[in-house]
Structure formats: C-alpha cells, structure tokens
Design an enzyme around this catalytic site. Structure first.
Site, PDB file in Angstrom:
ATOM      1  N   LYS A  71       4.002 -15.407   2.969  1.00 28.31           N
ATOM      2  CA  LYS A  71       3.957 -16.205   1.743  1.00 28.31           C
ATOM      3  C   LYS A  71       5.398 -16.493   1.328  1.00 28.31           C
ATOM      4  O   LYS A  71       5.850 -16.191   0.221  1.00 28.31           O
ATOM      5  CB  LYS A  71       3.195 -15.453   0.648  1.00 28.31           C
ATOM      6  N   ASP A 126      -2.400 -18.428   2.474  1.00 28.46           N
ATOM      7  CA  ASP A 126      -3.547 -19.095   1.867  1.00 28.46           C
ATOM      8  C   ASP A 126      -4.097 -20.214   2.748  1.00 28.46           C
ATOM      9  O   ASP A 126      -5.297 -20.296   2.998  1.00 28.46           O
ATOM     10  CB  ASP A 126      -3.199 -19.610   0.468  1.00 28.46           C
ATOM     11  N   TYR A 160       0.802  -1.211   0.000  1.00 24.80           N
ATOM     12  CA  TYR A 160       0.000   0.000   0.000  1.00 24.80           C
ATOM     13  C   TYR A 160       0.842   1.272   0.000  1.00 24.80           C
ATOM     14  O   TYR A 160       0.323   2.353  -0.289  1.00 24.80           O
ATOM     15  CB  TYR A 160      -0.934   0.024   1.218  1.00 24.80           C
ATOM     16  N   ASP A 190      -4.930  -6.950   6.093  1.00 26.81           N
ATOM     17  CA  ASP A 190      -6.163  -6.313   5.662  1.00 26.81           C
ATOM     18  C   ASP A 190      -7.215  -7.377   5.350  1.00 26.81           C
ATOM     19  O   ASP A 190      -8.375  -7.302   5.787  1.00 26.81           O
ATOM     20  CB  ASP A 190      -5.872  -5.462   4.428  1.00 26.81           C
ATOM     21  N   ASP A 220     -10.522  -8.978   8.031  1.00 26.11           N
ATOM     22  CA  ASP A 220     -11.929  -8.965   7.624  1.00 26.11           C
ATOM     23  C   ASP A 220     -12.536 -10.366   7.714  1.00 26.11           C
ATOM     24  O   ASP A 220     -13.708 -10.518   8.080  1.00 26.11           O
ATOM     25  CB  ASP A 220     -12.061  -8.433   6.197  1.00 26.11           C
TER      26      ASP A 220
END
Length: 334
Positions: free
Chosen positions: A166, A198, A120, A222, A226
């Site tokens: 990852k 994942d 970001y 992020d 959620d």
C-alpha cells in the site's frame, strides 16, 4: 536416523483432523517419531499457558511441526487467548515465510506471506485517554528475506511475481517496494510487478488464473490468502507451510477449530492432509511422497466427500479412502 515430528492437536476439530494425518504418515516410508503435545486452548486448560515450555522445547528439537487448529468461544473472555500461543510459536521458530497454495481448475497460485513482523508483532497498548494502538513496523532485513523467498519460488514456478503493498499511503509499504526493487536484478528470470493491496484483492477474485506467485506483508497476506482459498474451494480445503531458514517448519490447515462440529465426525481432514503433503515436500525433501499424498486426497474428495462438500463420509472414512488410494497407487507403481 529417526526424525521427530511435533504434533499439536489444539482445539475443536484439531485432534480429529490431525489423527488422519498421523494415520497417513504412519503408512509412508519415513523413519519418524510422532509426539503429541498440548497447545492452544487445550494447553490453557491444562497448564494455564497456550504454549507450554515443554511444547516449545519439543518443537525446537523437531524436524517439523504438524498443527491441528486453535481457539474457540470457550476462551474468548479469558485473559490469555489460544492465538497467543500460535504467534509465540511462529516467533520462537522464526518461521517468517508462510506459503499458501491455491489450486482449482486452471488456478494455480501461491501466496508468500511475511509471518513474524508487521502489525501483528509491533508495539501495542492503550494510552491514558483510552486510545488503543497497534504498530506496523518492518526492518529492511525482514523485507529482504521474505522477498528473496518470493523471487526464488517464482523462479521455480511460472517466473512471475507480484509484490503487494500500500505504497501510496504507508511508509512501511514504500520501504517494502524499495527493497523488492533492489533485489529484482538478482533474479532476471522473474518478471516482477507491484500492486496495491486493494486493487489486487479485486484482481485475485476476478482473474486468479493469471496470478503465479504473490509476496506481501503479514496482515495483507493474512487477508489475501483467505480470499485465494475462497477462490479455490474454501478454507476447509486450504493448507499452509510456515518456513524459516533452518529448524522446524509449521504445517497446518487454514481453517479454524470449528467447535460446533467437534466430536461429530463431520470434520473434513483435506486441509490437514494437504499440509502433511507440504511437510513432506519442504521439511523432508520428498516431493514424490508429497505428490502421492496430494493425489490420494484428490481421489478421496471424489469418492468420499464429507458433509461440507455435499457428501456423507465421516472424518475417519475420508482417511480410509486416502489410505486406500495410497495403497492402490503403490501397487500400480510397484
């Protein structure tokens, strides 16, 4: 000494839910001054800037920042987006540690998200051939400070930390894993394990009660936070705290600005009020007040649910129920 709280109502339902937090705040034994400031889309309309200089100056001088919500389709086609103000505020205050608790039944987990680095905030642009790019990058020092925060929080809770990356694909994740491993011996009371993002997403959905504290980078955090919110009842109930090593923290609900219900008195202020509780704990060091507000919110959820939870209570009626619960609890304890 009177402490300043910078309140940024923002857009959509932001002002409505923030009003309820201020009502509760004014009933607490704290010496504070509340100042409301333009931010997000509302600030674009007023000044052309989602983060006006006066707003940023006040936030820097404040003990804490309470933020409603920003964004909406009104500004989707504009050259400046409300979300740019949010990213700018996070960067300016260097609130690198985003805490997202998720509690529901036997689920009690905390996601610690790095907030001012990664994809970001990396270089972005458009090449001559039309290719668009965003760059994910981390310095070891950025990883170290968020990892330390994760270890410290895990040590104070259940003693278990999952570091999510990852590393089988990304060099930034391999750096992340190396730095976390180097810090682990300093926290012998914390059991550390690594997980790929994942497969961990699936674990978060299928076995959330087995998770204590999670630390991860910006984009993974992020998304995963959620998912955790959905497991614990939905984004409408989820609070967050964004902290640095000094200065004001930002305390805000996770939900969006919900412009479709703005002004209808249907907005659920639970997430905003739970963010207020996080502010009381982390910015003011008053965990007893935080617990009282959180318990009063739970009482109101049972007695005066808003339409999103199958009830009929308005935003203000929910706030009334929280205030009544606080008063009743104070009378009993007094």
């Amino acid at each position: 000494m009177t402490e300043l709280i910078a309140c940024l109502p923002g857009d959509g339902i932001g002002p409505e839910v923030l009003d309820q937090a201020i009502r509760v705040l004014e009933q607490l034994p704290l010496d504070v001054q509340v100042v409301r400031l333009p931010f997000g889309g509302a600030a674009i309309d007023e000044t052309g800037d989602p983060l006006p200089a006066e707003t940023l100056e006040a936030c820097r001088a404040a003990r804490a920042v309470l933020l409603g919500a920003v964004g909406g389709p009104k500004w989707d086609g504009s050259g400046v987006r409300p979300e740019a103000g949010l990213l700018g505020l996070r960067k300016a205050l260097d609130v690198y540690a985003n805490l997202r608790p998720a509690t529901y039944g036997d689920v009690d987990l905390l996601i610690v998200r790095e907030l001012v680095g990664g994809l970001y905030f990396g270089e972005r642009g458009v090449r001559g051939d039309g290719t668009v790019f965003d760059t994910c990058e981390y310095h070891p020092s950025q990883v170290e400070r968020i990892a330390r925060r994760g270890f410290e929080l895990a040590a104070a809770r259940g003693g278990s930390l999952v570091s999510v990356d990852k590393a089988n694909v990304l060099d930034t994740s391999r750096l992340w894993r190396r730095v976390v491993d180097e810090l682990a011996p300093e926290y012998p009371s914390v059991e550390l394990r690594h997980a790929l993002v994942d497969s961990f997403a699936m674990e978060l959905v299928t076995h959330p009660a087995e998770i204590d504290v999670v630390v991860t980078e910006n984009m993974f955090g992020d998304i995963l936070s959620d998912v955790a919110a959905a497991v614990a009842g939905g984004l409408g109930l989820a609070a967050s705290a964004s902290l640095g090593d000094g200065g004001a923290g930002i305390f805000e609900p996770v939900h969006g600005s919900a412009p479709d219900i703005a002004g209808t008195e249907q907005a659920n202020p639970t997430a905003m009020l739970r963010s207020l509780a996080l502010m009381l704990e982390h910015a003011f060091g008053r965990p007893e007040l935080a617990r009282g507000v959180a318990a009063a919110v739970d009482d109101a959820l049972g007695s005066q649910p808003t339409p999103d939870l199958g009830g009929t209570a308005t935003t203000v009626e929910f706030g009334d129920a929280v205030l009544a619960s606080l008063e009743q609890r104070a009378a009993v304890s007094g």
